[in-house]
Scaffold this active site. Structure first.
Site: not given
Ligand code: ATR
Length: 264
Positions: A65, A125, A154
Site C-alpha cells: 500500500k 497493530g 512501527k
C-alpha cells in the site's frame, strides 16, 4: 474487455475477485477481475501495463500500500495524508492512487450507529490499514487514539504521521471505549494474542479488521465479556464499493444477497 487485479503477497485469501466479479456481472459490464501474488520488483511493470491499457485498475493490499506510491503520478487527498494506496486508476494520462479504506472504515462504523465522537480508541497493530483507520477516526472526532503494536518501531513511525497518537506497550490495555484489532492475529486458527481481554470491562465495541474466519479469539473474547463485536466484512464491502465506483462510475449494491454470496 477491461481487466482488473488485486495484488498483494500473500493474496490467496482475498475475496476481492469474488466480490468484484459478482458486481461486474450484476451490472452487465464487460470486465474481469483477478488476483496476482507479486513482489516489489513487479510493481513497475504492472503500472506500465495500466498506462498502455492492458490493465484498467488495481487494488493493492498487504504489503504494497505504501511501496506502490513512487510508481504513481497523482495521489488523492486521502492517499496523500495516509501515504497508503489501495486502489489505482488511470485517467487523463495519469496513474492515480486512491485510498478507499478510509471511507470503508467510516461507513462500516456509521452502519453500526456507533458514534465515535468523544470516545477513547485503542488500536492493536500497526500494519498497512492502520493509517487509514486513524485518519477516519480523527475525521469522526474520536477523543483520543492509543496504539499498541508488537514492534514499537512501527508504532513510532505512525506517530510521525499522527503526532497526537498515544503509544502503548504491546498488549497494554488502557481505559478504551472501542478496541480495534488491526493485527493479522486471527487469520490463522491457532493465533493467540496473549492479552487478557477479560480485563477490558463491558459495554465496549470490539472491532476486527479480519472477516475471514468469522470466528476468532478476538470475537470470542468480545462475546464472553459481554461486548459488541463487529468484524471487517462491512469495511471490506464499502472499500470495494468505492473502488468499483472509481473504475466503473457505478455504485454497486451492498445487501444481504451480496454478503450471503461472499459467505457461500
Ligand atoms: P504489514 O505490517 O506488512 O502491513 P499487516 O498484516 O497489515 O502487514 O500487519 C500485521 C500486523 O499484525 C502488524 O501490526 C504485526 O505486528 P508487527 O508490526 O510487530 O509485525 C501484527 N502481528 C502479526 N503477527 C503478530 C503476532 N504473532 N503477535 C502480535 N502482533 C502480530
Amino acid at each position: 474487455m477491461k481487466k482488473f487485479l488485486v495484488i498483494g503477497n500473500p493474496i490467496e485469501h482475498s475475496l476481492s475477485p469474488k466480490l468484484q466479479n459478482y458486481w461486474i456481472k450484476s451490472n452487465n459490464l464487460n470486465a474481469i477481475y483477478g488476483k496476482l501474488e507479486v513482489h516489489e520488483s513487479d510493481l513497475a511493470e504492472l503500472c506500465e501495463n495500466m498506462k498502455d491499457g492492458r490493465l484498467n485498475g488495481i487494488n493493492v493490499t498487504i504489503p504494497f500500500k505504501k511501496t506502490i506510491i513512487p510508481y504513481l503520478n497523482v495521489l488523492s487527498g486521502h492517499a496523500l495524508r495516509t501515504q497508503s494506496v489501495n486502489t489505482v486508476s488511470f485517467d487523463n494520462g495519469n496513474l492515480i492512487g486512491h485510498n478507499t479504506d478510509i471511507d470503508g472504515f467510516e461507513l462500516s462504523v456509521r452502519k453500526l450507529n456507533y458514534n465515535v465522537m468523544d470516545k477513547s480508541i485503542l488500536i492493536l497493530g500497526a500494519g498497512g490499514v492502520v493509517p487509514s483507520i486513524i485518519y477516519a477516526l480523527k475525521k469522526m472526532n474520536a477523543k483520543n487514539i492509543a496504539l499498541s503494536n508488537r514492534t514499537k518501531k512501527k508504532s513510532l513511525e505512525l506517530k510521525n504521521i499522527f503526532s497526537e497518537l498515544e503509544i502503548l506497550e504491546w498488549g497494554q490495555l488502557n481505559n478504551f471505549d472501542m478496541i480495534i484489532n488491526a493485527t493479522s492475529l486471527g487469520l490463522k486458527k491457532n493465533d493467540k494474542f496473549q492479552i487478557d481481554f477479560s480485563k477490558a470491562g463491558n459495554g465496549k465495541l470490539f472491532y476486527d479488521v479480519i472477516y475471514e474466519p468469522f470466528e476468532t479469539e478476538f470475537s470470542k473474547s468480545a462475546k464472553e465479556t459481554g461486548n459488541i463485536y463487529e468484524n471487517g466484512l462491512n469495511m471490506f464491502l464499502y472499500q470495494a464499493q468505492k473502488a468499483f465506483n472509481i473504475w466503473h462510475k457505478v455504485e454497486p449494491a451492498i445487501n444481504t444477497k451480496v454478503t450471503e454470496f461472499l459467505k457461500s
